[in-house]
Design a protein around this motif. Structure first.
Motif, PDB file in Angstrom:
ATOM      1  N   ARG A 227       0.858  -1.178   0.000  1.00  0.00           N
ATOM      2  CA  ARG A 227       0.000   0.000   0.000  1.00  0.00           C
ATOM      3  C   ARG A 227       0.906   1.243   0.000  1.00  0.00           C
ATOM      4  NH1 ARG A 227      -1.795  -5.131   0.950  1.00  0.00           N
ATOM      5  NH2 ARG A 227      -4.092  -5.188   1.074  1.00  0.00           N
ATOM      6  N   VAL A 228       0.927   1.961  -1.124  1.00  0.00           N
ATOM      7  CA  VAL A 228       1.801   3.122  -1.303  1.00  0.00           C
ATOM      8  C   VAL A 228       0.926   4.339  -1.595  1.00  0.00           C
ATOM      9  CG1 VAL A 228       3.709   4.147  -2.599  1.00  0.00           C
ATOM     10  CG2 VAL A 228       3.654   1.664  -2.172  1.00  0.00           C
ATOM     11  N   ARG A 229       0.886   5.265  -0.644  1.00  0.00           N
ATOM     12  CA  ARG A 229       0.119   6.501  -0.784  1.00  0.00           C
ATOM     13  C   ARG A 229      -1.303   6.232  -1.259  1.00  0.00           C
ATOM     14  NH1 ARG A 229       5.267   8.377  -2.394  1.00  0.00           N
ATOM     15  NH2 ARG A 229       4.828   8.064  -4.597  1.00  0.00           N
ATOM     16  N   GLY A 230      -1.918   5.258  -0.628  1.00  0.00           N
ATOM     17  CA  GLY A 230      -3.321   4.969  -0.917  1.00  0.00           C
ATOM     18  C   GLY A 230      -3.555   4.129  -2.161  1.00  0.00           C
ATOM     19  N   ARG A 231      -2.482   3.682  -2.791  1.00  0.00           N
ATOM     20  CA  ARG A 231      -2.639   2.861  -4.006  1.00  0.00           C
ATOM     21  C   ARG A 231      -2.034   1.488  -3.760  1.00  0.00           C
ATOM     22  NH1 ARG A 231      -4.000   5.600  -8.530  1.00  0.00           N
ATOM     23  NH2 ARG A 231      -3.079   3.978  -9.837  1.00  0.00           N
ATOM     24  N   LEU A 232      -2.519   0.507  -4.478  1.00  0.00           N
ATOM     25  CA  LEU A 232      -1.983  -0.861  -4.400  1.00  0.00           C
ATOM     26  C   LEU A 232      -0.906  -1.028  -5.472  1.00  0.00           C
ATOM     27  CD1 LEU A 232      -5.211  -3.017  -3.892  1.00  0.00           C
ATOM     28  CD2 LEU A 232      -3.573  -2.255  -2.173  1.00  0.00           C
ATOM     29  N   VAL A 233       0.298  -1.404  -5.060  1.00  0.00           N
ATOM     30  CA  VAL A 233       1.416  -1.648  -5.976  1.00  0.00           C
ATOM     31  C   VAL A 233       1.820  -3.112  -5.838  1.00  0.00           C
ATOM     32  CG1 VAL A 233       3.781  -1.056  -6.578  1.00  0.00           C
ATOM     33  CG2 VAL A 233       2.222   0.722  -5.714  1.00  0.00           C
ATOM     34  N   PRO A 234       1.828  -3.877  -6.950  1.00  0.00           N
ATOM     35  CA  PRO A 234       2.167  -5.316  -6.843  1.00  0.00           C
ATOM     36  C   PRO A 234       3.566  -5.520  -6.288  1.00  0.00           C
ATOM     37  CG  PRO A 234       1.229  -4.807  -8.987  1.00  0.00           C
ATOM     38  CD  PRO A 234       1.496  -3.487  -8.331  1.00  0.00           C
ATOM     39  N   THR A 235       3.687  -6.463  -5.385  1.00  0.00           N
ATOM     40  CA  THR A 235       5.002  -6.859  -4.886  1.00  0.00           C
ATOM     41  C   THR A 235       5.689  -7.733  -5.930  1.00  0.00           C
ATOM     42  OG1 THR A 235       4.145  -8.866  -3.864  1.00  0.00           O
ATOM     43  CG2 THR A 235       4.107  -6.870  -2.523  1.00  0.00           C
ATOM     44  N   PRO A 236       7.035  -7.918  -5.851  1.00  0.00           N
ATOM     45  CA  PRO A 236       7.707  -8.843  -6.777  1.00  0.00           C
ATOM     46  C   PRO A 236       7.094 -10.237  -6.724  1.00  0.00           C
ATOM     47  CG  PRO A 236       9.321  -7.499  -5.648  1.00  0.00           C
ATOM     48  CD  PRO A 236       7.999  -7.193  -4.981  1.00  0.00           C
ATOM     49  N   GLU A 237       6.734 -10.699  -5.502  1.00  0.00           N
ATOM     50  CA  GLU A 237       6.108 -12.020  -5.389  1.00  0.00           C
ATOM     51  C   GLU A 237       4.727 -12.026  -6.047  1.00  0.00           C
ATOM     52  OE1 GLU A 237       9.059 -11.412  -2.197  1.00  0.00           O
ATOM     53  OE2 GLU A 237       7.316 -10.253  -2.893  1.00  0.00           O
ATOM     54  N   GLY A 238       4.044 -10.891  -5.901  1.00  0.00           N
ATOM     55  CA  GLY A 238       2.725 -10.793  -6.525  1.00  0.00           C
ATOM     56  C   GLY A 238       2.807 -10.855  -8.040  1.00  0.00           C
ATOM     57  N   LYS A 239       3.844 -10.210  -8.610  1.00  0.00           N
ATOM     58  CA  LYS A 239       4.024 -10.246 -10.064  1.00  0.00           C
ATOM     59  C   LYS A 239       4.325 -11.667 -10.543  1.00  0.00           C
ATOM     60  CE  LYS A 239       5.644  -5.469 -10.524  1.00  0.00           C
ATOM     61  NZ  LYS A 239       6.785  -4.605 -10.882  1.00  0.00           N
ATOM     62  N   LEU A 240       5.186 -12.386  -9.808  1.00  0.00           N
ATOM     63  CA  LEU A 240       5.478 -13.776 -10.176  1.00  0.00           C
ATOM     64  C   LEU A 240       4.226 -14.631 -10.115  1.00  0.00           C
ATOM     65  CD1 LEU A 240       8.895 -14.372  -8.350  1.00  0.00           C
ATOM     66  CD2 LEU A 240       8.512 -14.266 -10.820  1.00  0.00           C
ATOM     67  N   PHE A 241       3.448 -14.425  -9.060  1.00  0.00           N
ATOM     68  CA  PHE A 241       2.229 -15.209  -8.899  1.00  0.00           C
ATOM     69  C   PHE A 241       1.236 -14.905 -10.026  1.00  0.00           C
ATOM     70  CE2 PHE A 241      -1.930 -15.983  -6.746  1.00  0.00           C
ATOM     71  CZ  PHE A 241      -1.785 -17.353  -6.593  1.00  0.00           C
ATOM     72  N   PHE A 242       1.172 -13.620 -10.417  1.00  0.00           N
ATOM     73  CA  PHE A 242       0.282 -13.228 -11.508  1.00  0.00           C
ATOM     74  C   PHE A 242       0.639 -13.945 -12.806  1.00  0.00           C
ATOM     75  CE2 PHE A 242      -0.390 -10.461 -15.221  1.00  0.00           C
ATOM     76  CZ  PHE A 242      -1.782 -10.435 -15.230  1.00  0.00           C
ATOM     77  N   ARG A 243       1.967 -14.024 -13.071  1.00  0.00           N
ATOM     78  CA  ARG A 243       2.393 -14.702 -14.303  1.00  0.00           C
ATOM     79  C   ARG A 243       1.972 -16.170 -14.292  1.00  0.00           C
ATOM     80  NH1 ARG A 243       6.935 -11.025 -14.232  1.00  0.00           N
ATOM     81  NH2 ARG A 243       8.215 -12.441 -12.979  1.00  0.00           N
ATOM     82  N   GLU A 244       2.075 -16.814 -13.137  1.00  0.00           N
ATOM     83  CA  GLU A 244       1.654 -18.217 -13.048  1.00  0.00           C
ATOM     84  C   GLU A 244       0.150 -18.357 -13.254  1.00  0.00           C
ATOM     85  OE1 GLU A 244       3.504 -20.921 -12.827  1.00  0.00           O
ATOM     86  OE2 GLU A 244       5.291 -19.657 -12.932  1.00  0.00           O
ATOM     87  N   VAL A 245      -0.606 -17.449 -12.643  1.00  0.00           N
ATOM     88  CA  VAL A 245      -2.064 -17.491 -12.814  1.00  0.00           C
ATOM     89  C   VAL A 245      -2.432 -17.242 -14.277  1.00  0.00           C
ATOM     90  CG1 VAL A 245      -4.234 -16.338 -12.212  1.00  0.00           C
ATOM     91  CG2 VAL A 245      -2.539 -16.827 -10.432  1.00  0.00           C
ATOM     92  N   GLU A 246      -1.760 -16.255 -14.895  1.00  0.00           N
ATOM     93  CA  GLU A 246      -2.035 -15.941 -16.299  1.00  0.00           C
ATOM     94  C   GLU A 246      -1.740 -17.145 -17.186  1.00  0.00           C
ATOM     95  OE1 GLU A 246      -1.305 -12.056 -19.046  1.00  0.00           O
ATOM     96  OE2 GLU A 246       0.478 -12.968 -18.157  1.00  0.00           O
ATOM     97  N   ALA A 247      -0.618 -17.850 -16.920  1.00  0.00           N
ATOM     98  CA  ALA A 247      -0.276 -19.046 -17.699  1.00  0.00           C
ATOM     99  C   ALA A 247      -1.342 -20.125 -17.540  1.00  0.00           C
ATOM    100  CB  ALA A 247       1.089 -19.575 -17.262  1.00  0.00           C
ATOM    101  N   SER A 248      -1.885 -20.225 -16.334  1.00  0.00           N
ATOM    102  CA  SER A 248      -2.939 -21.227 -16.102  1.00  0.00           C
ATOM    103  C   SER A 248      -4.179 -20.909 -16.915  1.00  0.00           C
ATOM    104  CB  SER A 248      -3.282 -21.287 -14.609  1.00  0.00           C
ATOM    105  OG  SER A 248      -2.177 -21.726 -13.851  1.00  0.00           O
ATOM    106  N   PHE A 249      -4.551 -19.617 -16.965  1.00  0.00           N
ATOM    107  CA  PHE A 249      -5.725 -19.242 -17.752  1.00  0.00           C
ATOM    108  C   PHE A 249      -5.481 -19.454 -19.244  1.00  0.00           C
ATOM    109  CE2 PHE A 249      -7.165 -16.811 -13.974  1.00  0.00           C
ATOM    110  CZ  PHE A 249      -8.456 -17.310 -13.912  1.00  0.00           C
ATOM    111  N   ILE A 250      -4.225 -19.161 -19.695  1.00  0.00           N
ATOM    112  CA  ILE A 250      -3.891 -19.431 -21.101  1.00  0.00           C
ATOM    113  C   ILE A 250      -4.022 -20.926 -21.384  1.00  0.00           C
ATOM    114  CG2 ILE A 250      -1.996 -19.442 -22.788  1.00  0.00           C
ATOM    115  CD1 ILE A 250      -1.046 -16.796 -21.511  1.00  0.00           C
ATOM    116  N   GLY A 251      -3.563 -21.753 -20.410  1.00  0.00           N
ATOM    117  CA  GLY A 251      -3.692 -23.201 -20.577  1.00  0.00           C
ATOM    118  C   GLY A 251      -5.134 -23.641 -20.693  1.00  0.00           C
ATOM    119  N   LEU A 252      -6.015 -23.023 -19.875  1.00  0.00           N
ATOM    120  CA  LEU A 252      -7.441 -23.362 -19.959  1.00  0.00           C
ATOM    121  C   LEU A 252      -8.008 -22.964 -21.316  1.00  0.00           C
ATOM    122  CD1 LEU A 252      -8.646 -22.311 -16.390  1.00  0.00           C
ATOM    123  CD2 LEU A 252      -8.441 -24.641 -17.295  1.00  0.00           C
ATOM    124  N   ASP A 253      -7.582 -21.781 -21.807  1.00  0.00           N
ATOM    125  CA  ASP A 253      -8.041 -21.361 -23.135  1.00  0.00           C
ATOM    126  C   ASP A 253      -7.578 -22.336 -24.205  1.00  0.00           C
ATOM    127  OD1 ASP A 253      -9.353 -19.162 -22.143  1.00  0.00           O
ATOM    128  OD2 ASP A 253      -7.671 -17.792 -22.464  1.00  0.00           O
TER     129      ASP A 253
END
Length: 277
Positions: A26-52
Protein backbone atom coordinates in the motif's frame (compact mmCIF):
# COMPACT_ATOMS: atom_id res chain seq x y z
CA UNK A 1 -16.17 -6.04 -12.19
CA UNK A 2 -19.43 -5.19 -10.40
CA UNK A 3 -17.69 -5.73 -7.06
CA UNK A 4 -17.45 -3.08 -4.33
CA UNK A 5 -14.10 -1.77 -3.13
CA UNK A 6 -14.42 -3.27 0.35
CA UNK A 7 -15.25 -6.65 -1.18
CA UNK A 8 -12.13 -6.45 -3.38
CA UNK A 9 -9.99 -5.59 -0.36
CA UNK A 10 -11.41 -8.56 1.52
CA UNK A 11 -10.76 -10.96 -1.41
CA UNK A 12 -7.15 -9.72 -1.70
CA UNK A 13 -6.60 -10.24 2.04
CA UNK A 14 -8.06 -13.75 1.86
CA UNK A 15 -5.86 -14.64 -1.13
CA UNK A 16 -2.73 -13.27 0.60
CA UNK A 17 -3.55 -15.35 3.66
CA UNK A 18 -4.01 -18.43 1.47
CA UNK A 19 -0.74 -18.07 -0.48
CA UNK A 20 1.30 -16.94 2.53
CA UNK A 21 2.83 -13.75 1.14
CA UNK A 22 1.82 -10.17 0.29
CA UNK A 23 0.52 -9.57 -3.20
CA UNK A 24 0.45 -5.76 -2.95
CA UNK A 25 2.15 -2.97 -1.07
CA UNK A 26 0.00 0.00 0.00
CA UNK A 27 1.80 3.12 -1.30
CA UNK A 28 0.12 6.50 -0.78
CA UNK A 29 -3.32 4.97 -0.92
CA UNK A 30 -2.64 2.86 -4.01
CA UNK A 31 -1.98 -0.86 -4.40
CA UNK A 32 1.42 -1.65 -5.98
CA UNK A 33 2.17 -5.32 -6.84
CA UNK A 34 5.00 -6.86 -4.89
CA UNK A 35 7.71 -8.84 -6.78
CA UNK A 36 6.11 -12.02 -5.39
CA UNK A 37 2.72 -10.79 -6.53
CA UNK A 38 4.02 -10.25 -10.06
CA UNK A 39 5.48 -13.78 -10.18
CA UNK A 40 2.23 -15.21 -8.90
CA UNK A 41 0.28 -13.23 -11.51
CA UNK A 42 2.39 -14.70 -14.30
CA UNK A 43 1.65 -18.22 -13.05
CA UNK A 44 -2.06 -17.49 -12.81
CA UNK A 45 -2.04 -15.94 -16.30
CA UNK A 46 -0.28 -19.05 -17.70
CA UNK A 47 -2.94 -21.23 -16.10
CA UNK A 48 -5.73 -19.24 -17.75
CA UNK A 49 -3.89 -19.43 -21.10
CA UNK A 50 -3.69 -23.20 -20.58
CA UNK A 51 -7.44 -23.36 -19.96
CA UNK A 52 -8.04 -21.36 -23.13
CA UNK A 53 -5.82 -23.78 -25.04
CA UNK A 54 -7.79 -26.70 -23.68
CA UNK A 55 -11.01 -25.08 -24.91
CA UNK A 56 -9.47 -24.51 -28.35
CA UNK A 57 -8.17 -28.09 -28.46
CA UNK A 58 -11.60 -29.44 -27.52
CA UNK A 59 -13.21 -27.37 -30.27
CA UNK A 60 -10.63 -28.60 -32.80
CA UNK A 61 -11.19 -32.21 -31.82
CA UNK A 62 -14.93 -31.71 -32.15
CA UNK A 63 -14.92 -29.73 -35.37
CA UNK A 64 -11.71 -30.60 -37.21
CA UNK A 65 -10.66 -34.02 -36.04
CA UNK A 66 -7.50 -32.98 -34.19
CA UNK A 67 -5.95 -36.01 -32.53
CA UNK A 68 -3.97 -39.06 -33.51
CA UNK A 69 -4.56 -42.49 -34.99
CA UNK A 70 -2.20 -45.44 -34.74
CA UNK A 71 -2.84 -47.95 -37.52
CA UNK A 72 -1.20 -51.29 -38.28
CA UNK A 73 -1.78 -53.20 -41.50
CA UNK A 74 -0.62 -56.31 -43.23
CA UNK A 75 1.28 -55.65 -46.45
CA UNK A 76 -1.58 -56.59 -48.79
CA UNK A 77 -3.87 -53.80 -47.57
CA UNK A 78 -0.99 -51.50 -46.66
CA UNK A 79 0.29 -51.11 -50.21
CA UNK A 80 -2.76 -49.64 -51.95
CA UNK A 81 -5.98 -49.64 -49.93
CA UNK A 82 -4.82 -48.11 -46.64
CA UNK A 83 -2.83 -45.25 -48.27
CA UNK A 84 -5.94 -44.43 -50.32
CA UNK A 85 -8.06 -44.46 -47.14
CA UNK A 86 -5.55 -42.20 -45.37
CA UNK A 87 -5.61 -39.68 -48.23
CA UNK A 88 -9.42 -39.57 -48.25
CA UNK A 89 -9.64 -39.44 -44.45
CA UNK A 90 -7.24 -36.49 -44.19
CA UNK A 91 -9.38 -34.40 -46.51
CA UNK A 92 -11.97 -34.19 -43.71
CA UNK A 93 -9.50 -34.51 -40.82
CA UNK A 94 -6.40 -32.57 -41.90
CA UNK A 95 -5.15 -31.98 -38.35
CA UNK A 96 -5.17 -35.62 -37.32
CA UNK A 97 -1.71 -37.14 -36.88
CA UNK A 98 -1.56 -40.66 -38.34
CA UNK A 99 1.01 -43.36 -37.68
CA UNK A 100 0.93 -46.33 -40.07
CA UNK A 101 2.93 -49.50 -39.48
CA UNK A 102 3.14 -52.29 -42.06
CA UNK A 103 3.97 -55.56 -40.32
CA UNK A 104 2.96 -59.19 -39.94
CA UNK A 105 -0.53 -60.22 -38.88
CA UNK A 106 0.62 -61.78 -35.55
CA UNK A 107 2.54 -58.59 -34.70
CA UNK A 108 -0.55 -56.53 -35.53
CA UNK A 109 -2.72 -58.68 -33.27
CA UNK A 110 -0.27 -58.41 -30.38
CA UNK A 111 0.15 -54.67 -30.84
CA UNK A 112 -3.61 -54.08 -30.81
CA UNK A 113 -4.03 -56.30 -27.74
CA UNK A 114 -1.29 -54.32 -25.96
CA UNK A 115 -2.84 -50.97 -26.86
CA UNK A 116 -0.07 -49.94 -29.25
CA UNK A 117 -2.50 -49.51 -32.16
CA UNK A 118 -6.02 -48.08 -32.38
CA UNK A 119 -6.88 -50.09 -35.50
CA UNK A 120 -5.34 -53.19 -37.01
CA UNK A 121 -5.99 -55.02 -40.28
CA UNK A 122 -4.77 -58.60 -40.22
CA UNK A 123 -5.19 -61.87 -42.09
CA UNK A 124 -7.18 -64.73 -40.65
CA UNK A 125 -4.22 -66.75 -39.35
CA UNK A 126 -4.15 -64.67 -36.17
CA UNK A 127 -5.42 -65.67 -32.73
CA UNK A 128 -8.50 -63.46 -32.36
CA UNK A 129 -8.82 -63.89 -28.60
CA UNK A 130 -7.87 -60.84 -26.56
CA UNK A 131 -8.93 -58.33 -29.24
CA UNK A 132 -12.21 -57.05 -30.61
CA UNK A 133 -12.70 -58.03 -34.24
CA UNK A 134 -14.83 -57.07 -37.21
CA UNK A 135 -14.83 -58.90 -40.53
CA UNK A 136 -13.14 -56.71 -43.12
CA UNK A 137 -13.74 -58.89 -46.15
CA UNK A 138 -13.14 -62.02 -48.17
CA UNK A 139 -11.27 -61.58 -51.45
CA UNK A 140 -10.83 -64.11 -54.26
CA UNK A 141 -7.18 -64.82 -55.02
CA UNK A 142 -5.66 -64.23 -58.44
CA UNK A 143 -2.79 -65.72 -60.42
CA UNK A 144 -0.10 -63.18 -61.31
CA UNK A 145 2.15 -63.65 -64.36
CA UNK A 146 3.90 -61.66 -67.12
CA UNK A 147 1.45 -60.56 -69.76
CA UNK A 148 3.36 -62.58 -72.38
CA UNK A 149 3.11 -65.80 -70.32
CA UNK A 150 1.13 -68.63 -71.99
CA UNK A 151 -1.34 -68.68 -69.08
CA UNK A 152 -2.18 -65.03 -69.77
CA UNK A 153 -4.17 -66.26 -72.78
CA UNK A 154 -6.55 -68.04 -70.40
CA UNK A 155 -9.59 -66.30 -68.95
CA UNK A 156 -9.43 -68.47 -65.82
CA UNK A 157 -6.51 -70.50 -64.43
CA UNK A 158 -7.30 -73.95 -63.05
CA UNK A 159 -5.12 -76.30 -60.97
CA UNK A 160 -4.27 -78.59 -63.89
CA UNK A 161 -2.77 -75.62 -65.74
CA UNK A 162 -0.29 -75.19 -62.87
CA UNK A 163 0.96 -78.79 -62.98
CA UNK A 164 4.73 -78.53 -63.48
CA UNK A 165 4.58 -74.74 -63.53
CA UNK A 166 7.20 -72.93 -61.34
CA UNK A 167 5.33 -71.12 -58.59
CA UNK A 168 5.99 -68.13 -56.35
CA UNK A 169 4.42 -68.97 -53.01
CA UNK A 170 3.26 -66.89 -50.10
CA UNK A 171 4.72 -67.70 -46.67
CA UNK A 172 3.96 -71.18 -45.41
CA UNK A 173 1.93 -69.88 -42.46
CA UNK A 174 -0.44 -67.91 -44.71
CA UNK A 175 -3.96 -69.36 -44.47
CA UNK A 176 -4.75 -68.43 -48.09
CA UNK A 177 -1.60 -70.31 -49.14
CA UNK A 178 -2.94 -73.34 -47.22
CA UNK A 179 -6.27 -73.11 -49.05
CA UNK A 180 -4.52 -72.71 -52.40
CA UNK A 181 -2.32 -75.77 -51.74
CA UNK A 182 -5.42 -77.75 -50.72
CA UNK A 183 -7.13 -76.86 -54.01
CA UNK A 184 -4.06 -78.03 -55.94
CA UNK A 185 -3.82 -81.23 -53.90
CA UNK A 186 -7.49 -82.03 -54.51
CA UNK A 187 -6.79 -81.80 -58.24
CA UNK A 188 -3.75 -84.05 -57.88
CA UNK A 189 -1.25 -81.26 -58.54
CA UNK A 190 1.99 -81.16 -56.55
CA UNK A 191 3.03 -77.47 -56.41
CA UNK A 192 6.56 -76.59 -57.51
CA UNK A 193 7.48 -73.59 -55.35
CA UNK A 194 10.73 -72.01 -56.48
CA UNK A 195 10.36 -68.78 -54.44
CA UNK A 196 8.48 -67.95 -51.23
CA UNK A 197 7.68 -64.50 -49.81
CA UNK A 198 5.11 -63.16 -47.32
CA UNK A 199 3.99 -60.27 -49.55
CA UNK A 200 1.58 -60.40 -52.51
CA UNK A 201 3.15 -57.19 -53.81
CA UNK A 202 6.53 -58.93 -53.88
CA UNK A 203 4.95 -61.89 -55.67
CA UNK A 204 3.77 -59.49 -58.37
CA UNK A 205 7.23 -57.96 -58.72
CA UNK A 206 8.84 -61.40 -58.94
CA UNK A 207 6.27 -62.63 -61.44
CA UNK A 208 7.27 -59.80 -63.77
CA UNK A 209 10.91 -60.87 -63.83
CA UNK A 210 10.76 -64.59 -64.60
CA UNK A 211 8.80 -67.62 -65.75
CA UNK A 212 7.21 -68.40 -62.34
CA UNK A 213 3.63 -67.38 -61.56
CA UNK A 214 2.12 -66.64 -58.16
CA UNK A 215 -1.12 -66.69 -56.18
CA UNK A 216 -1.84 -63.18 -54.87
CA UNK A 217 -4.24 -61.10 -52.81
CA UNK A 218 -6.25 -58.87 -55.19
CA UNK A 219 -6.02 -55.95 -52.76
CA UNK A 220 -2.28 -55.77 -53.40
CA UNK A 221 -2.37 -56.66 -57.09
CA UNK A 222 -3.42 -54.18 -59.76
CA UNK A 223 -2.33 -54.47 -63.39
CA UNK A 224 -2.13 -50.68 -63.68
CA UNK A 225 0.28 -50.65 -60.71
CA UNK A 226 2.57 -53.24 -62.32
CA UNK A 227 2.95 -52.55 -66.07
CA UNK A 228 3.47 -55.80 -67.92
CA UNK A 229 1.66 -57.88 -65.27
CA UNK A 230 -1.36 -60.04 -66.09
CA UNK A 231 -3.84 -61.17 -63.41
CA UNK A 232 -6.26 -64.02 -63.93
CA UNK A 233 -8.94 -65.49 -61.66
CA UNK A 234 -8.19 -68.89 -60.13
CA UNK A 235 -10.83 -71.60 -60.10
CA UNK A 236 -11.89 -73.06 -57.73
CA UNK A 237 -12.23 -69.84 -55.83
CA UNK A 238 -9.66 -69.55 -53.02
CA UNK A 239 -10.28 -66.64 -50.62
CA UNK A 240 -8.06 -64.27 -48.69
CA UNK A 241 -9.77 -63.26 -45.43
CA UNK A 242 -9.04 -60.19 -43.34
CA UNK A 243 -10.25 -58.72 -40.05
CA UNK A 244 -10.30 -55.30 -38.47
CA UNK A 245 -8.86 -55.44 -34.95
CA UNK A 246 -9.47 -53.10 -32.03
CA UNK A 247 -8.19 -52.95 -28.44
CA UNK A 248 -10.37 -55.14 -26.22
CA UNK A 249 -13.29 -53.69 -24.27
CA UNK A 250 -12.71 -50.13 -25.46
CA UNK A 251 -15.05 -47.53 -26.91
CA UNK A 252 -14.18 -46.45 -30.43
CA UNK A 253 -13.38 -42.77 -30.73
CA UNK A 254 -15.00 -40.57 -33.35
CA UNK A 255 -11.74 -40.63 -35.33
CA UNK A 256 -11.56 -44.44 -35.24
CA UNK A 257 -15.17 -44.74 -36.43
CA UNK A 258 -14.53 -42.24 -39.23
CA UNK A 259 -11.41 -44.05 -40.40
CA UNK A 260 -13.12 -47.44 -40.30
CA UNK A 261 -15.91 -46.02 -42.46
CA UNK A 262 -13.30 -44.79 -44.94
CA UNK A 263 -11.54 -48.18 -45.00
CA UNK A 264 -14.82 -49.96 -45.68
CA UNK A 265 -15.58 -47.48 -48.45
CA UNK A 266 -12.22 -48.18 -50.04
CA UNK A 267 -12.87 -51.90 -49.72
CA UNK A 268 -16.18 -51.52 -51.54
CA UNK A 269 -14.51 -49.55 -54.31
CA UNK A 270 -11.84 -52.25 -54.58
CA UNK A 271 -14.57 -54.86 -55.03
CA UNK A 272 -15.36 -53.26 -58.38
CA UNK A 273 -11.83 -54.10 -59.56
CA UNK A 274 -11.66 -57.75 -58.45
CA UNK A 275 -13.78 -60.66 -57.18
CA UNK A 276 -14.88 -60.21 -53.59
CA UNK A 277 -17.64 -61.41 -51.24
Amino acid sequence: MAVTQPAVSRLISELEAAVGFALFDRVRGRLVPTPEGKLFFREVEASFIGLDRLRVSAANIRDHGTGSLRIASLAATGSILIPAAVRAFRQNNPRTRITLHITSSPAIRNGVADGLYDIGIAADEIDRSGVDTQVFGTFAGLIAMPEDHPLARQEVVTPDMLDGQPLIGLASEDRARHRFDAALAEAGVDPDYVIETPSSATVCELALTGDAVGFVNPLAAREERYPGLALRPFSPRVPFKAYLLFPPNSQKSTLVKAFVAEIMGQRNRSSQQGPMV
